[in-house]
Motif scaffolding. Structure first.
Motif, mmCIF file in Angstrom:
data_model
loop_
_atom_site.group_PDB
_atom_site.id
_atom_site.type_symbol
_atom_site.label_atom_id
_atom_site.label_comp_id
_atom_site.label_asym_id
_atom_site.label_seq_id
_atom_site.Cartn_x
_atom_site.Cartn_y
_atom_site.Cartn_z
ATOM 1 N N ALA A 40 0.918 -1.129 0.040
ATOM 2 C CA ALA A 40 0.001 -0.026 0.099
ATOM 3 C C ALA A 40 0.859 1.248 -0.084
ATOM 4 O O ALA A 40 0.627 2.149 -0.757
ATOM 5 C CB ALA A 40 -0.953 -0.054 1.202
ATOM 6 N N ASN A 41 1.882 1.191 0.798
ATOM 7 C CA ASN A 41 2.903 2.489 0.880
ATOM 8 C C ASN A 41 3.464 2.707 -0.140
ATOM 9 O O ASN A 41 3.844 3.797 -0.844
ATOM 10 C CB ASN A 41 3.704 2.444 1.959
ATOM 11 C CG ASN A 41 3.086 2.565 3.385
ATOM 12 O OD1 ASN A 41 1.811 3.084 3.280
ATOM 13 N ND2 ASN A 41 3.722 1.981 4.332
ATOM 14 N N THR A 42 3.860 1.402 -0.938
ATOM 15 C CA THR A 42 4.657 1.789 -2.295
ATOM 16 C C THR A 42 3.603 2.235 -3.400
ATOM 17 O O THR A 42 4.267 2.917 -4.210
ATOM 18 C CB THR A 42 5.018 0.231 -2.734
ATOM 19 O OG1 THR A 42 6.078 -0.196 -1.741
ATOM 20 C CG2 THR A 42 5.977 0.194 -4.109
ATOM 21 N N ILE A 43 2.353 1.710 -3.334
ATOM 22 C CA ILE A 43 1.588 2.203 -4.455
ATOM 23 C C ILE A 43 1.308 3.630 -4.287
ATOM 24 O O ILE A 43 1.149 4.552 -5.113
ATOM 25 C CB ILE A 43 0.183 1.632 -4.372
ATOM 26 C CG1 ILE A 43 0.648 0.066 -4.927
ATOM 27 C CG2 ILE A 43 -0.985 2.322 -5.437
ATOM 28 C CD1 ILE A 43 -0.694 -0.991 -4.774
ATOM 29 N N VAL A 44 1.083 4.189 -2.939
ATOM 30 C CA VAL A 44 1.029 5.519 -2.574
ATOM 31 C C VAL A 44 2.160 6.560 -3.187
ATOM 32 O O VAL A 44 1.936 7.338 -3.667
ATOM 33 C CB VAL A 44 0.828 5.658 -1.027
ATOM 34 C CG1 VAL A 44 0.702 7.286 -0.896
ATOM 35 C CG2 VAL A 44 -0.646 5.296 -0.753
ATOM 36 N N MET A 46 4.382 5.618 -5.409
ATOM 37 C CA MET A 46 4.607 5.652 -6.918
ATOM 38 C C MET A 46 3.263 6.544 -7.534
ATOM 39 O O MET A 46 3.644 7.240 -8.486
ATOM 40 C CB MET A 46 4.263 4.194 -7.449
ATOM 41 C CG MET A 46 5.196 3.426 -7.108
ATOM 42 S SD MET A 46 5.134 1.402 -7.848
ATOM 43 C CE MET A 46 5.390 1.695 -9.250
ATOM 44 N N ILE A 47 2.178 6.673 -7.012
ATOM 45 C CA ILE A 47 1.055 7.745 -7.384
ATOM 46 C C ILE A 47 1.601 9.079 -7.086
ATOM 47 O O ILE A 47 1.336 10.004 -8.015
ATOM 48 C CB ILE A 47 -0.379 7.361 -6.772
ATOM 49 C CG1 ILE A 47 -0.697 5.892 -7.181
ATOM 50 C CG2 ILE A 47 -0.900 8.481 -6.757
ATOM 51 C CD1 ILE A 47 -1.912 5.418 -6.350
ATOM 52 N N ALA A 48 2.031 9.316 -5.973
ATOM 53 C CA ALA A 48 2.571 10.651 -5.598
ATOM 54 C C ALA A 48 3.860 11.044 -6.592
ATOM 55 O O ALA A 48 3.822 12.244 -6.970
ATOM 56 C CB ALA A 48 3.162 10.835 -4.336
ATOM 57 N N VAL A 49 4.623 10.085 -6.897
ATOM 58 C CA VAL A 49 5.939 10.501 -8.088
ATOM 59 C C VAL A 49 5.125 10.902 -9.303
ATOM 60 O O VAL A 49 5.649 11.762 -10.028
ATOM 61 C CB VAL A 49 6.818 9.251 -8.052
ATOM 62 C CG1 VAL A 49 7.819 9.446 -9.169
ATOM 63 C CG2 VAL A 49 7.527 9.324 -6.592
ATOM 64 N N CYS A 52 3.588 14.396 -9.338
ATOM 65 C CA CYS A 52 4.407 15.222 -9.205
ATOM 66 C C CYS A 52 5.119 15.382 -10.558
ATOM 67 O O CYS A 52 5.316 16.550 -11.214
ATOM 68 C CB CYS A 52 5.584 15.075 -8.138
ATOM 69 S SG CYS A 52 5.010 15.312 -6.384
ATOM 70 N N ALA A 53 5.472 14.366 -11.335
ATOM 71 C CA ALA A 53 6.125 14.235 -12.523
ATOM 72 C C ALA A 53 5.345 15.035 -13.524
ATOM 73 O O ALA A 53 5.435 16.100 -14.377
ATOM 74 C CB ALA A 53 6.461 12.986 -12.929
ATOM 75 N N ALA A 54 3.912 14.655 -13.548
ATOM 76 C CA ALA A 54 2.779 15.253 -14.370
ATOM 77 C C ALA A 54 2.587 16.722 -14.042
ATOM 78 O O ALA A 54 2.582 17.502 -15.240
ATOM 79 C CB ALA A 54 1.452 14.486 -14.508
ATOM 80 N N LEU A 55 2.664 17.056 -12.760
ATOM 81 C CA LEU A 55 2.466 18.675 -12.768
ATOM 82 C C LEU A 55 3.889 19.440 -13.212
ATOM 83 O O LEU A 55 3.629 20.312 -13.778
ATOM 84 C CB LEU A 55 2.418 18.775 -11.177
ATOM 85 C CG LEU A 55 2.248 20.197 -10.573
ATOM 86 C CD1 LEU A 55 0.984 20.772 -11.036
ATOM 87 C CD2 LEU A 55 2.501 20.391 -9.057
#
Length: 72
Positions: A40-44, A46-49, A52-55
């Motif tokens: 779960a923490n790994t998925i969170v 990866m989504i945050a990264v 941020c990359a998209a932004l």
């Protein structure tokens, strides 16, 4: 006022064996995550990264378009 904890190793000097022993003791105190928590923490993360990359990509694209318009 906090009093620093002394282990006695300050008086003897540095010892690799005592360092490894103390490290092993400290690692036993760690609460390791379960497999489900780790996933779960790994998925969170990866989504945050990805967000941020998209932004950063969107902001970079906007600045690129603005500079092209200014330089034409």
């Amino acid at each position: 006022m906090a009093v620093p904890e002394t282990t006695g190793s300050e008086e003897k000097g540095f010892s690799i064996a005592s360092f490894l022993r103390e490290t092993k003791v400290e690692l036993k105190k760690v609460t390791w995550p379960t497999k489900q928590e780790l996933i779960a923490n790994t998925i969170v993360v990866m989504i945050a990264v990805c967000l941020c990359a998209a932004l950063i990509w969107v902001i970079d694209t906007c600045f690129s378009v603005l500079f092209r318009m200014l330089l034409q």
